[in-house]
Design an enzyme around this catalytic site. Structure first.
Site, PDB file in Angstrom:
ATOM      1  N   TRP A 115      31.516  84.616  70.922  1.00  0.00           N
ATOM      2  CA  TRP A 115      30.219  84.514  70.245  1.00  0.00           C
ATOM      3  C   TRP A 115      29.661  85.872  69.809  1.00  0.00           C
ATOM      4  CZ3 TRP A 115      27.304  87.726  73.070  1.00  0.00           C
ATOM      5  CH2 TRP A 115      27.677  87.898  74.417  1.00  0.00           C
ATOM      6  N   ASN A 116      30.253  86.975  70.307  1.00  0.00           N
ATOM      7  CA  ASN A 116      29.537  88.250  70.117  1.00  0.00           C
ATOM      8  C   ASN A 116      29.625  88.815  68.693  1.00  0.00           C
ATOM      9  OD1 ASN A 116      32.212  88.909  70.575  1.00  0.00           O
ATOM     10  ND2 ASN A 116      31.766  90.650  71.891  1.00  0.00           N
TER      11      ASN A 116
ATOM     12  N   CYS B 277      33.305  94.068  73.415  1.00  0.00           N
ATOM     13  CA  CYS B 277      34.480  94.428  74.224  1.00  0.00           C
ATOM     14  C   CYS B 277      34.693  95.936  74.174  1.00  0.00           C
ATOM     15  CB  CYS B 277      35.706  93.715  73.690  1.00  0.00           C
ATOM     16  SG  CYS B 277      35.945  93.984  71.927  1.00  0.00           S
TER      17      CYS B 277
ATOM     18  N   GLU C  88      43.128  89.271  72.289  1.00  0.00           N
ATOM     19  CA  GLU C  88      42.156  90.376  72.244  1.00  0.00           C
ATOM     20  C   GLU C  88      41.154  90.083  73.349  1.00  0.00           C
ATOM     21  OE1 GLU C  88      42.397  93.024  70.481  1.00  0.00           O
ATOM     22  OE2 GLU C  88      43.826  92.482  68.917  1.00  0.00           O
ATOM     23  N   LEU C  89      41.294  90.772  74.479  1.00  0.00           N
ATOM     24  CA  LEU C  89      40.549  90.387  75.676  1.00  0.00           C
ATOM     25  C   LEU C  89      39.481  91.423  76.042  1.00  0.00           C
ATOM     26  CD1 LEU C  89      43.708  89.054  77.563  1.00  0.00           C
ATOM     27  CD2 LEU C  89      42.180  87.824  76.017  1.00  0.00           C
TER      28      LEU C  89
ATOM     29  N   GLY D  59      38.481  86.823  73.449  1.00  0.00           N
ATOM     30  CA  GLY D  59      37.524  86.379  74.452  1.00  0.00           C
ATOM     31  C   GLY D  59      37.815  87.054  75.776  1.00  0.00           C
ATOM     32  N   SER D  60      37.424  86.407  76.845  1.00  0.00           N
ATOM     33  CA  SER D  60      37.551  87.039  78.167  1.00  0.00           C
ATOM     34  C   SER D  60      39.001  87.032  78.649  1.00  0.00           C
ATOM     35  CB  SER D  60      36.672  86.299  79.168  1.00  0.00           C
ATOM     36  OG  SER D  60      37.119  84.965  79.292  1.00  0.00           O
TER      37      SER D  60
ATOM     38  N   GLU E 293      32.774  94.015  83.180  1.00  0.00           N
ATOM     39  CA  GLU E 293      32.207  94.238  81.850  1.00  0.00           C
ATOM     40  C   GLU E 293      30.708  93.998  81.967  1.00  0.00           C
ATOM     41  OE1 GLU E 293      34.655  91.455  79.322  1.00  0.00           O
ATOM     42  OE2 GLU E 293      34.426  93.121  77.942  1.00  0.00           O
TER      43      GLU E 293
ATOM     44  N   GLU F 186      45.084  93.553  65.838  1.00  0.00           N
ATOM     45  CA  GLU F 186      44.471  92.896  64.676  1.00  0.00           C
ATOM     46  C   GLU F 186      44.026  93.960  63.685  1.00  0.00           C
ATOM     47  OE1 GLU F 186      41.448  90.206  66.335  1.00  0.00           O
ATOM     48  OE2 GLU F 186      42.888  88.580  66.094  1.00  0.00           O
TER      49      GLU F 186
ATOM     50  N   PRO G 204      35.457  77.856  67.108  1.00  0.00           N
ATOM     51  CA  PRO G 204      34.539  78.978  67.348  1.00  0.00           C
ATOM     52  C   PRO G 204      33.805  78.782  68.680  1.00  0.00           C
ATOM     53  CG  PRO G 204      33.581  77.450  65.771  1.00  0.00           C
ATOM     54  CD  PRO G 204      34.934  76.894  66.117  1.00  0.00           C
TER      55      PRO G 204
HETATM   56  P1  NAD Z   1      35.058  83.430  76.709  1.00  0.00           P
HETATM   57  O1  NAD Z   1      36.443  83.769  77.137  1.00  0.00           O
HETATM   58  O2  NAD Z   1      34.170  82.770  77.668  1.00  0.00           O
HETATM   59  O3  NAD Z   1      35.114  82.491  75.421  1.00  0.00           O
HETATM   60  C1  NAD Z   1      35.885  82.838  74.308  1.00  0.00           C
HETATM   61  C2  NAD Z   1      36.313  81.560  73.609  1.00  0.00           C
HETATM   62  O4  NAD Z   1      37.156  80.838  74.476  1.00  0.00           O
HETATM   63  C3  NAD Z   1      35.149  80.659  73.234  1.00  0.00           C
HETATM   64  O5  NAD Z   1      35.403  80.090  71.981  1.00  0.00           O
HETATM   65  C4  NAD Z   1      35.202  79.608  74.325  1.00  0.00           C
HETATM   66  O6  NAD Z   1      34.696  78.363  73.934  1.00  0.00           O
HETATM   67  C5  NAD Z   1      36.692  79.508  74.563  1.00  0.00           C
HETATM   68  N1  NAD Z   1      37.042  78.940  75.866  1.00  0.00           N
HETATM   69  C6  NAD Z   1      36.343  79.025  77.021  1.00  0.00           C
HETATM   70  N2  NAD Z   1      36.983  78.332  77.993  1.00  0.00           N
HETATM   71  C7  NAD Z   1      38.100  77.818  77.437  1.00  0.00           C
HETATM   72  C8  NAD Z   1      39.157  77.013  77.929  1.00  0.00           C
HETATM   73  N3  NAD Z   1      39.192  76.595  79.172  1.00  0.00           N
HETATM   74  N4  NAD Z   1      40.153  76.673  77.084  1.00  0.00           N
HETATM   75  C9  NAD Z   1      40.121  77.087  75.818  1.00  0.00           C
HETATM   76  N5  NAD Z   1      39.151  77.843  75.285  1.00  0.00           N
HETATM   77  C10 NAD Z   1      38.145  78.211  76.082  1.00  0.00           C
HETATM   78  O7  NAD Z   1      34.435  84.786  76.144  1.00  0.00           O
HETATM   79  P2  NAD Z   1      33.002  85.000  75.488  1.00  0.00           P
HETATM   80  O8  NAD Z   1      31.988  85.033  76.568  1.00  0.00           O
HETATM   81  O9  NAD Z   1      32.781  84.081  74.345  1.00  0.00           O
HETATM   82  O10 NAD Z   1      33.183  86.445  74.843  1.00  0.00           O
HETATM   83  C11 NAD Z   1      33.065  87.593  75.580  1.00  0.00           C
HETATM   84  C12 NAD Z   1      34.432  88.133  75.962  1.00  0.00           C
HETATM   85  O11 NAD Z   1      35.217  88.345  74.791  1.00  0.00           O
HETATM   86  C13 NAD Z   1      34.350  89.480  76.637  1.00  0.00           C
HETATM   87  O12 NAD Z   1      35.260  89.544  77.715  1.00  0.00           O
HETATM   88  C14 NAD Z   1      34.745  90.450  75.532  1.00  0.00           C
HETATM   89  O13 NAD Z   1      35.235  91.678  75.996  1.00  0.00           O
HETATM   90  C15 NAD Z   1      35.775  89.660  74.801  1.00  0.00           C
HETATM   91  N6  NAD Z   1      35.955  90.160  73.439  1.00  0.00           N
HETATM   92  C16 NAD Z   1      37.102  90.838  73.146  1.00  0.00           C
HETATM   93  C17 NAD Z   1      37.287  91.352  71.858  1.00  0.00           C
HETATM   94  C18 NAD Z   1      38.546  92.098  71.514  1.00  0.00           C
HETATM   95  O14 NAD Z   1      38.808  92.246  70.319  1.00  0.00           O
HETATM   96  N7  NAD Z   1      39.332  92.578  72.474  1.00  0.00           N
HETATM   97  C19 NAD Z   1      36.308  91.176  70.882  1.00  0.00           C
HETATM   98  C20 NAD Z   1      35.138  90.477  71.223  1.00  0.00           C
HETATM   99  C21 NAD Z   1      34.982  89.974  72.512  1.00  0.00           C
END
Ligand code: NAD
Length: 478
Positions: free
Chosen positions: A151-152, A285, A251-252, A229-230, A382, A459, A176
């Site tokens: 979402w960020n 991130c 990309e975590l 994501g995370s 984080e 990416e 998304p």
């Molecule tokens: P998140 O991992 O909670 O969610 C990311 C995505 O995964 C969302 O679309 C969510 O709905 C989905 N998701 C959640 N649980 C799932 C499951 N069980 N199965 C499948 N999909 C699932 O992360 P967030 O809170 O949305 O974003 C923040 C995290 O993203 C931070 O750790 C940040 O560092 C990371 N991030 C990394 C980058 C990068 O390029 N490395 C860029 C932006 C954010």
């Protein structure tokens, strides 16, 4: 004109979830609901992946210039609708309008970059060592891709994946983040208007991601997962990807060190930290998470930083002049407060901020902490909020050991005027990207990504499209 779409986008048409279910999206500055969005489930997910798989052959057969032109048109449409897109993002995730406008420009640039890459997909031609055969190497689209974004950066994380997938000739199923679905749906509308054929991009919004994404991962139809994501969710998806041996780009999370050496330009370093820490309210991130400052300059640096941080205007991102918006939800704000409380209990001193204001909205003030112990929780988590913990160092090697004492390795920032030190420390810190005398590394022309548990693959940049291409080789006797 931007239409606010709130339904699923499958096979080029907008439709409610099969179950009719919807979920609420709220404005984090007010806590007020702004829309309801179709709440897709496994049934909708299956329809989306079936569509992507059925569309893959015809899409792969399109000319690179055709795909390139779609991206050029979408780039222009994003810029034409910049104000609307910025407002949608600010309303659903809180960042100030000026920052949202910055993200629109950044996001659009991925489409222009990959429009240029689409017509440059190359190959190779060599001969075997004994000269008996020709080796012809070609590139093909990987196939249907699963795209999942956080979402960020609701727009840029989408274009950073959709751009190369379109350029390479891959179809997509895209989920998304549940906190920011409106931006992704607005992007789908733009791509459709830019001429993307039905079935190439299919979006399922949901507030229960597990069943939707598992349907795709287990389908046997998806050939690749690209996730941002995370680290926790990334690992879960890698386990699922293993079952079907899917190509995986991850990309975590990050835990970026920001290093200020004794010889640094202190004003420049404070400027850099204001970007590396405060971009997106610290919800990035790439956010500087641990600020290592040489003991000889830490008082000067701390005073200058505290002055800048205390002067920031916190408020509703849609109000003119706001520099720091709310955090994305109550849970995120409470986690930041807990990390600060824990650091203070461990002996840290608050130079500014440090206390949650009364509601409404999920605001947290810009905060500077000093005297943070290396074992404090916020050194190993984080923070994802506007908190800068300062840690003094005397010895470079000890500081590098501390900087690398994390499972993550996305980015590090380094401020020094000594070229030898810059090269030595850049090599010593375990990260995929280094900002040398700058607080910003994100750029569509650069390979973005991390090492260790910050992810797999890159990416953007020249390598960005490779993640969506398969290598095939033909052996031809001479
Ligand atoms: P998140 O991992 O909670 O969610 C990311 C995505 O995964 C969302 O679309 C969510 O709905 C989905 N998701 C959640 N649980 C799932 C499951 N069980 N199965 C499948 N999909 C699932 O992360 P967030 O809170 O949305 O974003 C923040 C995290 O993203 C931070 O750790 C940040 O560092 C990371 N991030 C990394 C980058 C990068 O390029 N490395 C860029 C932006 C954010």
């Amino acid at each position: 004109m931007t239409t606010l779409h709130t339904d699923l986008f499958i096979d080029g048409t907008w439709s409610p979830a099969a179950s009719g279910a919807r979920f609420a999206v709220e404005n984090p500055a007010t806590g007020v609901q702004i829309a309801t969005v179709a709440n897709g489930d496994a049934h909708d997910a299956q329809r989306a992946i079936d569509t992507a798989a059925a569309t893959q052959p015809s899409w792969a057969a399109t000319a690179p210039r055709f795909r390139s032109e779609i991206l050029y048109r979408a780039h222009r449409l994003i810029l034409d609708r910049a104000d609307d897109l910025a407002r949608i993002m600010t309303t659903e995730m809180g960042k100030p309008l000026a920052e949202a406008a910055g993200e629109v420009a950044y996001a659009a640039e991925f489409f222009r970059w990959f429009a240029e890459e689409a017509v440059r997909i190359g190959g190779d031609h060599t001969t075997t060592g004994d000269g008996a055969s020709r080796i012809l190497v070609t590139k093909e689209p990987v196939g249907p891709c699963v795209l999942i974004t956080p979402w960020n950066f609701p727009l840029a994380m989408g274009t950073r994946k959709i751009g190369p997938a379109v350029a390479a000739g891959c179809t997509m199923v895209f989920k998304p983040a549940e906190l920011t679905p409106l931006t992704a749906l607005a992007l789908a509308d733009i791509l459709a208007e830019a001429g993307l054929p039905p079935g190439v991009l299919n979006i399922v919004t949901t507030d229960t991601p597990g069943p939707v994404v598992s349907t795709w991962m287990d389908s046997g139809l998806a050939r690749k997962i690209s996730f941002t994501g995370s680290t926790e969710v990334g690992k879960l998806l890698l386990r699922q990807a293993a079952e079907n041996v899917m190509r995986s780009s991850m990309e975590l999370g990050g835990n970026a060190p920001f290093i200020v050496c004794a010889d640094a330009d202190i004003t420049g370093a404070v400027d850099g930290l204001m970007v590396a820490k405060m971009r997106n309210m610290g919800e990035a991130c790439t956010a500087a998470n641990r600020v290592f400052v040489h003991r000889s300059v830490i008082d000067e640096f701390g005073a200058a930083l505290t002055e800048r941080m205390s002067a920031l205007v916190v408020g509703d991102g849609s109000t003119q002049g706001t520099q720091v918006g709310p955090l994305v939800e109550a849970k995120a704000r409470d986690k930041v407060q807990q990390l600060v409380t824990d650091a203070v209990a461990g002996g840290a001193t608050v130079l500014c901020g440090g206390a949650t204001p009364d509601g409404p909205g999920y605001f947290y003030p810009p905060t500077v902490l000093t005297g943070v112990r290396p074992d404090a929780a916020l050194m190993h988590t984080e923070i994802f909020g506007p908190v800068a913990p300062l840690i003094p160092f005397d010895d470079e090697d000890e500081m590098v050991t501390l900087a690398n004492d994390t499972p993550w390795g996305l980015v590090g920032y380094l401020y020094t005027r000594d070229i030898d030190r810059a090269l030595r420390l850049s090599a010593a810190i375990e990260v995929g990207m280094v900002g040398l005398n700058t607080g910003l590394v994100s750029n569509p022309a650069a390979p973005f990504g991390g090492v260790k548990q910050s992810g797999l693959g890159r990416e953007g940049g020249r390598v960005g499209i490779e993640e969506f291409l398969e290598t095939k080789y033909l052996s031809i006797p001479r």
